[in-house]
Design an enzyme around this catalytic site. Structure first.
Site, PDB file in Angstrom:
ATOM      1  N   CYS A   1       0.757  -0.909  -0.265  1.00 26.25           N
ATOM      2  CA  CYS A   1       0.064  -0.125   0.136  1.00 26.25           C
ATOM      3  C   CYS A   1       0.957   1.567  -0.077  1.00 26.25           C
ATOM      4  O   CYS A   1       0.450   2.104  -0.945  1.00 26.25           O
ATOM      5  CB  CYS A   1      -1.127  -0.134   1.477  1.00 26.25           C
ATOM      6  SG  CYS A   1      -0.537   0.234   2.440  1.00 26.25           S
TER       7      CYS A   1
ATOM      8  N   HIS B   1      -2.762   1.203   7.088  1.00 29.96           N
ATOM      9  CA  HIS B   1      -2.890   1.063   5.715  1.00 29.96           C
ATOM     10  C   HIS B   1      -3.443   2.378   4.693  1.00 29.96           C
ATOM     11  O   HIS B   1      -3.457   3.475   5.340  1.00 29.96           O
ATOM     12  CB  HIS B   1      -4.210   0.689   5.376  1.00 29.96           C
ATOM     13  CG  HIS B   1      -4.640   0.012   3.713  1.00 29.96           C
ATOM     14  ND1 HIS B   1      -3.958  -0.424   3.232  1.00 29.96           N
ATOM     15  CD2 HIS B   1      -5.705   0.368   2.894  1.00 29.96           C
ATOM     16  CE1 HIS B   1      -4.296  -0.858   1.674  1.00 29.96           C
ATOM     17  NE2 HIS B   1      -4.614   0.054   1.735  1.00 29.96           N
TER      18      HIS B   1
ATOM     19  N   HIS C   1      -5.879   2.191  -4.356  1.00 30.68           N
ATOM     20  CA  HIS C   1      -5.371   0.923  -3.246  1.00 30.68           C
ATOM     21  C   HIS C   1      -4.273   0.184  -3.277  1.00 30.68           C
ATOM     22  O   HIS C   1      -5.260  -0.806  -4.605  1.00 30.68           O
ATOM     23  CB  HIS C   1      -5.308   1.228  -2.103  1.00 30.68           C
ATOM     24  CG  HIS C   1      -6.416   0.070  -2.084  1.00 30.68           C
ATOM     25  ND1 HIS C   1      -7.261  -0.847  -0.781  1.00 30.68           N
ATOM     26  CD2 HIS C   1      -7.590  -0.062  -2.837  1.00 30.68           C
ATOM     27  CE1 HIS C   1      -8.026  -1.215  -0.547  1.00 30.68           C
ATOM     28  NE2 HIS C   1      -8.962  -0.987  -1.916  1.00 30.68           N
TER      29      HIS C   1
END
Length: 244
Positions: free
Chosen positions: A156, A207, A219
């Site tokens: 990520c 994240h 993402h």
């Protein structure tokens, strides 16, 4: 042939009732032997009490898709019964994907997600927002790999770092926590295309994604998935950041 000396006539209902009773007993037994764990939709803010693994299903034998450090704040969107851990069989499904056992998390108030409620009205628009989104979309379908920095694989933070580096020439940080300092924190409700979205408590985020609008983001999700654009989960982000 049989002799009538040792038989007697009975009505057909007697035979049917006996047969039906047997069938009912059989069906009841079968139903009692089936037990399927049902997923129940919920909305809870959780905080980890220790470092834990996030798994692909509610089982300690399911594959590990990511991990959370102690005191990380996450959003649970569902729960179900799974492998018993430390006396509890409850597992929570996270908004970012994956399952965690209830044994090592605690419920916290929504006020923990301060990024959603804070206000900051004098923040300039995102740096090259449209260009950031256009660059990010080039990598849709690229596989996720833990530690991947691109362009063939990403995790990520590796994905967000790579995209901003290509467009702005700026290294915003190698993982989520350093990237928190790459700009100005704003409420998720004010996020625009090109802003960053973070999940988790500031200083302990787990994240990050790039907003493609005020209701969607792109993402690199987790192991087994590819870079994708989504809307589900946008509102569960803990806070947003406008890169300087």
């Amino acid at each position: 042939w049989i002799t009538a000396a040792y038989t007697q006539a009975v009505t057909s209902s007697t035979t049917n009732n006996s047969s039906n009773s047997g069938n009912t007993s059989s069906n009841t037994s079968t139903n009692n032997n089936t037990s399927t764990a049902k997923e129940q939709a919920i909305s809870k803010n959780l905080q980890t009490t220790t470092s834990i693994n996030v798994r692909s299903d509610a089982s300690t034998t399911a594959s590990v898709v990511s991990s959370l450090s102690s005191n990380a704040t996450v959003k649970a969107v569902a729960q179900k019964q799974g492998t018993t851990v430390s006396g509890t069989a409850t597992w929570y499904k996270l908004s970012s994907g994956g399952w965690v056992t209830a044994a090592y998390v605690k419920e916290v108030s929504s006020s923990s997600n301060t990024g959603n409620s804070s206000s900051n009205t004098n923040v300039s628009t995102s740096v090259n927002g449209a260009a950031i989104v256009a660059e990010a979309r080039k990598y849709i379908g690229t596989p996720y790999q833990w530690g991947g920095k691109g362009p063939d694989v990403f995790d990520c933070s590796g994905f967000t770092r790579y995209v901003f580096l290509q467009v702005t020439g700026k290294n915003i940080g190698d993982w989520t926590v350093p990237q928190e300092s790459a700009g100005t924190i704003i409420p998720v409700s004010q996020a625009q295309a090109g802003d960053l979205l973070f999940w988790g408590e500031k200083g302990n985020t787990y994240h990050v994604a790039i907003a493609t609008s005020n209701s969607s983001y792109i993402h690199a999700p987790s192991t087994g998935y590819t870079v994708t654009e989504a809307k589900s989960g946008f509102g569960t982000a803990s806070f947003a950041l406008r890169v300087k």
